[in-house]
Design an enzyme around this catalytic site. Structure first.
Site, PDB file in Angstrom:
ATOM      1  N   LYS A  79       0.792  -1.239   0.000  1.00 56.66           N
ATOM      2  CA  LYS A  79       0.000   0.000   0.000  1.00 56.66           C
ATOM      3  C   LYS A  79       0.820   1.283   0.000  1.00 56.66           C
ATOM      4  O   LYS A  79       0.341   2.352   0.385  1.00 56.66           O
ATOM      5  CB  LYS A  79      -1.016   0.032   1.157  1.00 56.66           C
ATOM      6  CG  LYS A  79      -1.827  -1.220   1.325  1.00 56.66           C
ATOM      7  CD  LYS A  79      -2.308  -1.832   0.042  1.00 56.66           C
ATOM      8  CE  LYS A  79      -3.338  -1.039  -0.695  1.00 56.66           C
ATOM      9  NZ  LYS A  79      -3.641  -1.684  -2.010  1.00 56.66           N
ATOM     10  N   HIS A 113       7.327  -7.480  -1.957  1.00 56.09           N
ATOM     11  CA  HIS A 113       7.103  -6.805  -0.664  1.00 56.09           C
ATOM     12  C   HIS A 113       8.027  -7.400   0.404  1.00 56.09           C
ATOM     13  O   HIS A 113       7.796  -7.210   1.592  1.00 56.09           O
ATOM     14  CB  HIS A 113       5.664  -7.007  -0.190  1.00 56.09           C
ATOM     15  CG  HIS A 113       4.613  -6.337  -1.013  1.00 56.09           C
ATOM     16  ND1 HIS A 113       4.742  -5.068  -1.513  1.00 56.09           N
ATOM     17  CD2 HIS A 113       3.376  -6.753  -1.393  1.00 56.09           C
ATOM     18  CE1 HIS A 113       3.633  -4.739  -2.181  1.00 56.09           C
ATOM     19  NE2 HIS A 113       2.798  -5.748  -2.122  1.00 56.09           N
TER      20      HIS A 113
HETATM   21  P1  A3P Z   1      -5.050   4.786  -1.095  1.00 52.97           P
HETATM   22  O1  A3P Z   1      -5.691   3.512  -0.623  1.00 52.97           O
HETATM   23  O2  A3P Z   1      -4.579   5.656   0.034  1.00 52.97           O
HETATM   24  O3  A3P Z   1      -5.892   5.525  -2.057  1.00 52.97           O
HETATM   25  P2  A3P Z   1      -0.160  -0.309  -3.666  1.00 52.97           P
HETATM   26  O4  A3P Z   1      -0.158  -0.250  -5.140  1.00 52.97           O
HETATM   27  O5  A3P Z   1       1.184  -0.413  -3.046  1.00 52.97           O
HETATM   28  O6  A3P Z   1      -1.125  -1.335  -3.181  1.00 52.97           O
HETATM   29  O7  A3P Z   1      -0.675   1.123  -3.132  1.00 52.97           O
HETATM   30  C1  A3P Z   1      -2.027   1.465  -3.250  1.00 52.97           C
HETATM   31  C2  A3P Z   1      -2.184   2.933  -2.950  1.00 52.97           C
HETATM   32  O8  A3P Z   1      -1.628   3.713  -4.022  1.00 52.97           O
HETATM   33  C3  A3P Z   1      -3.647   3.310  -2.846  1.00 52.97           C
HETATM   34  O9  A3P Z   1      -3.719   4.378  -1.885  1.00 52.97           O
HETATM   35  C4  A3P Z   1      -3.938   3.794  -4.260  1.00 52.97           C
HETATM   36  O10 A3P Z   1      -5.086   4.599  -4.377  1.00 52.97           O
HETATM   37  C5  A3P Z   1      -2.656   4.570  -4.543  1.00 52.97           C
HETATM   38  N1  A3P Z   1      -2.443   4.781  -5.975  1.00 52.97           N
HETATM   39  C6  A3P Z   1      -2.597   3.906  -6.997  1.00 52.97           C
HETATM   40  N2  A3P Z   1      -2.356   4.494  -8.179  1.00 52.97           N
HETATM   41  C7  A3P Z   1      -2.045   5.775  -7.910  1.00 52.97           C
HETATM   42  C8  A3P Z   1      -1.687   6.904  -8.725  1.00 52.97           C
HETATM   43  N3  A3P Z   1      -1.641   6.809 -10.043  1.00 52.97           N
HETATM   44  N4  A3P Z   1      -1.415   8.070  -8.107  1.00 52.97           N
HETATM   45  C9  A3P Z   1      -1.463   8.174  -6.752  1.00 52.97           C
HETATM   46  N5  A3P Z   1      -1.797   7.149  -5.929  1.00 52.97           N
HETATM   47  C10 A3P Z   1      -2.079   5.959  -6.504  1.00 52.97           C
END
Ligand code: A3P
Length: 284
Positions: free
Chosen positions: A45, A98
């Site tokens: 995340k 991860h």
């Molecule tokens: P939130 O849940 O706070 O919105 P991962 O890919 O490591 O699982 O991380 C997911 C997080 O990155 C989520 O955060 C998601 O919305 C955010 N995210 C995904 N694509 C994004 C983008 N293009 N720009 C900014 N944040 C992004």
């Protein structure tokens, strides 16, 4: 109080999502990094998918994935697919993981991009992730308060947030590690793409030498564009749960934390990062 807990596979104390094949984890630990490998390393995340897509766009002159293509086919998740699948990728490989530092295969010529995110937003995002993947975690009824207790104890999949962050941060100045933050990406993605290109070099430099390609990478990886096709990033997400690309904001934690939780996570952060300058990354 009897709190709900997500379900996990337990690999000798290291927790993994139930939806991941058990053998994938064991196999991943035996993967031997190659000199040409590029690892995208994150705690869950913290901006993995965003960075993963940027890397893909950088390899493809800023052109988006076609609707039939899946990002994980090109940049698979090591612990999910296991080492054989990674070994079948053409070189140079880009590998998502991860894993904590001590479990990640090391090669002195391989390159490691680490993306960190502040733990407050990370736990909120992780909560939505965990309740949304019903088959992985059986936590659809879990509350933020339930999940917070697991997170602060480090009893979540892929281990303790601080174990992961602190060990990788110790290596932030190594020549083959690029340490980035989600917040810096939000602040100035162009600068981060330039940093990535200068770190990876080779064909990646084309992306920053050509303004049109650079702009296409920025536009196609923007949250607005990534939100348009949620199925592409995660096909397993039930429709009644928050989407995988969710808010993508810095500071969403303020909508979830009680003042007691804020204090406890701040205390834990200070204790676990003592002796490092990590607090300057986000708070002071
Ligand atoms: P939130 O849940 O706070 O919105 P991962 O890919 O490591 O699982 O991380 C997911 C997080 O990155 C989520 O955060 C998601 O919305 C955010 N995210 C995904 N694509 C994004 C983008 N293009 N720009 C900014 N944040 C992004």
């Amino acid at each position: 109080m009897n709190r709900k807990k997500p379900s996990y596979y337990n690999h000798n104390g290291f927790l993994m999502p139930m939806g991941f094949p058990v053998e994938g984890f064991t196999s991943a630990l035996n993967y031997q990094a190659q000199s040409s490998d590029i690892f995208l390393v994150t705690y869950p995340k913290c901006g993995t998918t965003w960075t993963q897509y940027i890397l893909w766009l950088m390899q493809h002159q800023g052109n988006p994935l076609s609707p039939s293509e899946k990002l994980e086919t090109y940049i698979p998740h090591l612990e999910e697919v296991g080492k054989e699948n990674i070994e079948n990728l053409p070189k140079p490989r880009v590998i998502k993981t991860h894993l904590p530092y001590d479990l990640t295969s090391y090669h002195p010529q391989a390159k490691y991009i680490y993306v960190a995110r502040n733990p407050f937003d990370c736990v909120v995002s992780f909560y939505h992730h965990t309740r949304g993947f019903i088959k992985h975690y059986d936590f659809s009824e879990g509350t933020f308060d339930d999940f917070f207790e697991c997170f602060i104890r480090g009893e979540v999949d892929f281990g303790d947030y601080f174990d992961n962050l602190v060990a990788w941060y110790e290596h932030k100045d190594d020549e083959n590690i690029l340490f980035l933050t989600y917040e810096a990406m939000k602040n100035n993605i162009k600068m981060i793409i330039i940093k990535i290109a200068n770190f990876l070099r080779g064909d990646y430099l084309n992306c920053i030498e050509n303004e049109k390609i650079l702009n296409n990478i920025i536009i196609n990886s923007s949250i607005e564009n990534m939100k348009k096709d949620q199925q592409r990033w995660s096909s397993k997400r039930p429709k009644n749960m928050p989407s995988f690309v969710r808010k993508g904001e810095v500071g969403d934690w303020k909508n979830y934390f009680s003042s007691e939780q804020q204090q406890r996570l701040t205390d834990k952060f200070m204790m676990r990062t003592a002796g490092t300058d990590l607090k300057h990354l986000w708070f002071f």
